[in-house]
Design an enzyme around this catalytic site. Structure first.
Site, short mmCIF file in Angstrom:
data_model
loop_
_atom_site.label_atom_id
_atom_site.label_comp_id
_atom_site.label_asym_id
_atom_site.label_seq_id
_atom_site.Cartn_x
_atom_site.Cartn_y
_atom_site.Cartn_z
N SER A 73 0.18 -11.65 -3.61
CA SER A 73 -0.38 -12.34 -2.44
C SER A 73 -0.60 -13.79 -2.86
O SER A 73 -0.82 -14.08 -4.04
CB SER A 73 -1.74 -11.73 -2.06
OG SER A 73 -2.41 -12.59 -1.16
N TYR A 76 -9.97 -8.38 -4.46
CA TYR A 76 -8.58 -8.23 -4.00
C TYR A 76 -7.70 -9.33 -4.59
O TYR A 76 -6.61 -9.06 -5.11
CB TYR A 76 -8.52 -8.27 -2.47
CG TYR A 76 -7.11 -8.35 -1.92
CD1 TYR A 76 -6.31 -7.22 -1.84
CD2 TYR A 76 -6.56 -9.58 -1.52
CE1 TYR A 76 -5.00 -7.29 -1.36
CE2 TYR A 76 -5.26 -9.66 -1.04
CZ TYR A 76 -4.48 -8.51 -0.96
OH TYR A 76 -3.18 -8.59 -0.50
N LYS A 107 -4.35 -9.17 -7.15
CA LYS A 107 -3.04 -9.76 -6.92
C LYS A 107 -2.67 -10.75 -8.04
O LYS A 107 -1.49 -10.94 -8.36
CB LYS A 107 -2.99 -10.41 -5.54
CG LYS A 107 -3.11 -9.38 -4.40
CD LYS A 107 -2.04 -8.29 -4.49
CE LYS A 107 -2.00 -7.37 -3.29
NZ LYS A 107 -0.94 -6.34 -3.36
N ASP A 137 0.62 9.08 -3.24
CA ASP A 137 -0.48 8.16 -3.48
C ASP A 137 -0.05 7.38 -4.72
O ASP A 137 0.02 7.94 -5.82
CB ASP A 137 -1.78 8.92 -3.74
CG ASP A 137 -2.92 7.99 -4.09
OD1 ASP A 137 -2.67 6.81 -4.40
OD2 ASP A 137 -4.08 8.45 -4.08
N1 LIG Z 1 -0.75 -8.52 5.64
C1 LIG Z 1 -1.16 -9.53 4.89
O1 LIG Z 1 -1.80 -10.48 5.38
C2 LIG Z 1 -0.81 -9.56 3.42
C3 LIG Z 1 -0.79 -10.79 2.76
C4 LIG Z 1 -0.46 -10.82 1.40
C5 LIG Z 1 -0.15 -9.64 0.74
N2 LIG Z 1 -0.19 -8.45 1.39
C6 LIG Z 1 0.18 -7.24 0.65
O2 LIG Z 1 1.31 -6.68 1.28
C7 LIG Z 1 1.39 -5.29 0.97
C8 LIG Z 1 1.69 -4.51 2.24
O3 LIG Z 1 0.65 -4.72 3.16
P1 LIG Z 1 0.90 -4.73 4.74
O4 LIG Z 1 0.38 -6.04 5.21
O5 LIG Z 1 2.27 -4.33 5.07
O6 LIG Z 1 -0.18 -3.62 5.16
P2 LIG Z 1 -0.07 -2.27 6.00
O7 LIG Z 1 -1.46 -1.73 6.01
O8 LIG Z 1 0.63 -2.50 7.28
O9 LIG Z 1 0.86 -1.32 5.09
C9 LIG Z 1 0.42 -0.77 3.87
C10 LIG Z 1 1.07 0.60 3.70
O10 LIG Z 1 0.66 1.08 2.41
C11 LIG Z 1 0.31 2.45 2.54
N3 LIG Z 1 -0.62 2.83 1.50
C12 LIG Z 1 -1.93 2.50 1.40
N4 LIG Z 1 -2.47 3.08 0.30
C13 LIG Z 1 -1.47 3.78 -0.30
C14 LIG Z 1 -1.41 4.60 -1.44
N5 LIG Z 1 -2.49 4.82 -2.20
N6 LIG Z 1 -0.23 5.17 -1.77
C15 LIG Z 1 0.86 4.97 -0.99
N7 LIG Z 1 0.87 4.21 0.11
C16 LIG Z 1 -0.30 3.63 0.47
C17 LIG Z 1 -0.30 2.57 3.94
O11 LIG Z 1 -0.27 3.92 4.40
C18 LIG Z 1 0.59 1.63 4.75
O12 LIG Z 1 1.72 2.32 5.29
C19 LIG Z 1 0.08 -4.94 0.27
O13 LIG Z 1 0.30 -4.88 -1.12
C20 LIG Z 1 -0.82 -6.11 0.61
O14 LIG Z 1 -1.80 -6.32 -0.38
C21 LIG Z 1 -0.51 -8.38 2.73
#
Ligand SMILES: NC(=O)c1ccc[n+]([C@@H]2O[C@H](COP(=O)([O-])OP(=O)(O)OC[C@H]3O[C@@H](n4cnc5c(N)ncnc54)[C@H](O)[C@@H]3O)[C@@H](O)[C@H]2O)c1
Length: 248
Positions: free
Chosen positions: A137, A150, A154, A59
Site C-alpha cells: 500500500s 496497517y 504494508k 485463510d
Molecule cells: N482498497 C484500498 O483502498 C487499498 C489500498 C491499498 C492497498 N490495499 C490492499 O489491497 C488488497 C486487496 O484489498 P481490496 O481493496 O481488494 O479489498 P476487498 O475487501 O475488496 O478484498 C479483499 C479480499 O480478501 C479476502 N480475504 C480477507 N481475509 C482473508 C484471509 N484471511 N484469507 C484469504 N482471503 C482473505 C476477502 O474475503 C476479500 O475477498 C489488500 O491487501 C489491501 O490491504 C487496498
C-alpha cells in the site's frame, strides 16, 4: 495481448476488489487462474466466469491451508508461474493505542505472515522466470496517522519483497504494488462506514494529484506488467499505483 498463455497464476483475495480484477486480467490474457479466498462462495462465482479457473477456499494466514492451496494448484495445473499475494485486511481507523491486541495479531497474520507462507511453499514449484507479486500500500511508504499498524504491515510487505528479490534471484522475481485508496469493500471497512459521504470522498480525492482514487483495474494492470516479459529485469520493486499521492 495474450502475455500469459499456458501460465498458472494464483491470486489470493480474488473474490473481491483488486483480487477479482487481477484474476480477470490474467485469465483474459490466457492464464489458468486459481481464485483463492476465505469467501468460497465469492471465489466460486468469480472462477465460474473465467475459462480454466479453479476456486480454492483458504485463510492465507494458515500454514496448512497454504500448503493445501499450493498442492491443489500443482495437482490441477502442474506448476506455478505467478503467485499473487493480494489478500489483506485493514482495521478500523483509530489511534494505535486504542487497538485491541487480538485484532493487531490477526491483521498482521493476514497481511504479513501470509506472504512468508505463500513464498515458502510455492517457491519449490517455480521455474526460471516465475514471479511473486504482493499488494502492499502507499501507506507502507508514506504512513499517515489513524492506520498505523496497517501501514506498518504494508511496510513489512515492501521489506519482505526487497529481501526476497535478492534471496530468490535470478530464478524468481519478487515485486509489489503500492496502491492509493480505492473504492472496494476494504476501504469502507477502514473508514468504518457503508459508503463514503461527499465530504470524505472530496478529502481523499483532493490529496491525489491525478484527481481520482485507484481502480481495481489500475492495480491489475500493474500486476500484469510486473509479471510480464517487459518487466524481466525488474525485481525488488515497490511500484506506486497512487496517482502521485505519495509525492505531496
Ligand atoms: N482498497 C484500498 O483502498 C487499498 C489500498 C491499498 C492497498 N490495499 C490492499 O489491497 C488488497 C486487496 O484489498 P481490496 O481493496 O481488494 O479489498 P476487498 O475487501 O475488496 O478484498 C479483499 C479480499 O480478501 C479476502 N480475504 C480477507 N481475509 C482473508 C484471509 N484471511 N484469507 C484469504 N482471503 C482473505 C476477502 O474475503 C476479500 O475477498 C489488500 O491487501 C489491501 O490491504 C487496498
Amino acid at each position: 495481448m495474450n502475455r500469459f498463455t499456458d501460465k498458472v497464476v494464483i491470486v489470493t483475495g480474488a473474490a473481491s476488489g483488486f483480487g477479482t480484477a487481477i484474476a480477470v486480467k490474467f485469465a483474459g490474457e490466457g492464464a489458468n487462474v486459481v481464485v483463492a479466498d476465505l469467501d468460497m462462495e465469492g471465489a466460486r462465482s468469480v472462477a465460474a466466469e473465467l475459462p480454466g479457473a479453479l476456486a480454492i477456499e483458504i485463510d492465507v494466514s494458515d500454514e496448512h491451508q497454504t500448503i493445501a492451496m499450493i498442492d491443489a494448484t500443482v495437482a490441477a495445473f502442474g506448476k506455478i508461474d505467478v503467485m499473487c499475494c493480494n489478500a489483506g485486511v485493514p482495521h478500523r481507523g483509530s489511534y494505535m493505542t486504542r487497538m485491541n491486541v487480538d485484532d493487531f495479531d490477526r491483521m498482521w497474520a493476514i497481511n504479513v505472515r501470509s506472504i512468508f507462507l505463500a513464498t515458502k511453499y510455492c517457491v519449490p514449484h517455480m521455474a526460471q522466470g516465475s514471479s511473486i507479486i504482493s499488494t502492499a500500500s502507499i501507506g507502507g511508504k508514506r504512513p499517515r496517522p489513524g492506520l498505523t499498524p496497517y501501514n506498518a504491515s504494508k511496510a513489512a510487505v515492501i521489506a519482505l519483497t526487497r529481501g526476497m528479490a535478492v534471496e530468490l534471484a535470478p530464478r524468481i522475481r519478487a515485486n509489489c504494488v503500492c496502491p492509493v485508496s480505492a473504492a472496494t469493500n476494504f476501504d469502507l471497512q477502514a473508514m468504518g462506514t457503508q459508503d463514503l459521504d461527499e465530504a470524505m470522498e472530496k478529502k481523499v480525492i483532493d490529496g491525489i494529484p491525478m484527481g481520482r482514487r485507484a481502480t481495481p483495474e489500475d492495480v491489475a494492470d500493474a500486476y500484469a506488467f510486473l509479471a510480464s516479459e517487459e518487466a524481466k529485469f525488474l525485481t525488488g520493486v515497490a511500484l506506486d499505483v497512487d496517482g502521485g499521492r505519495s509525492i505531496q
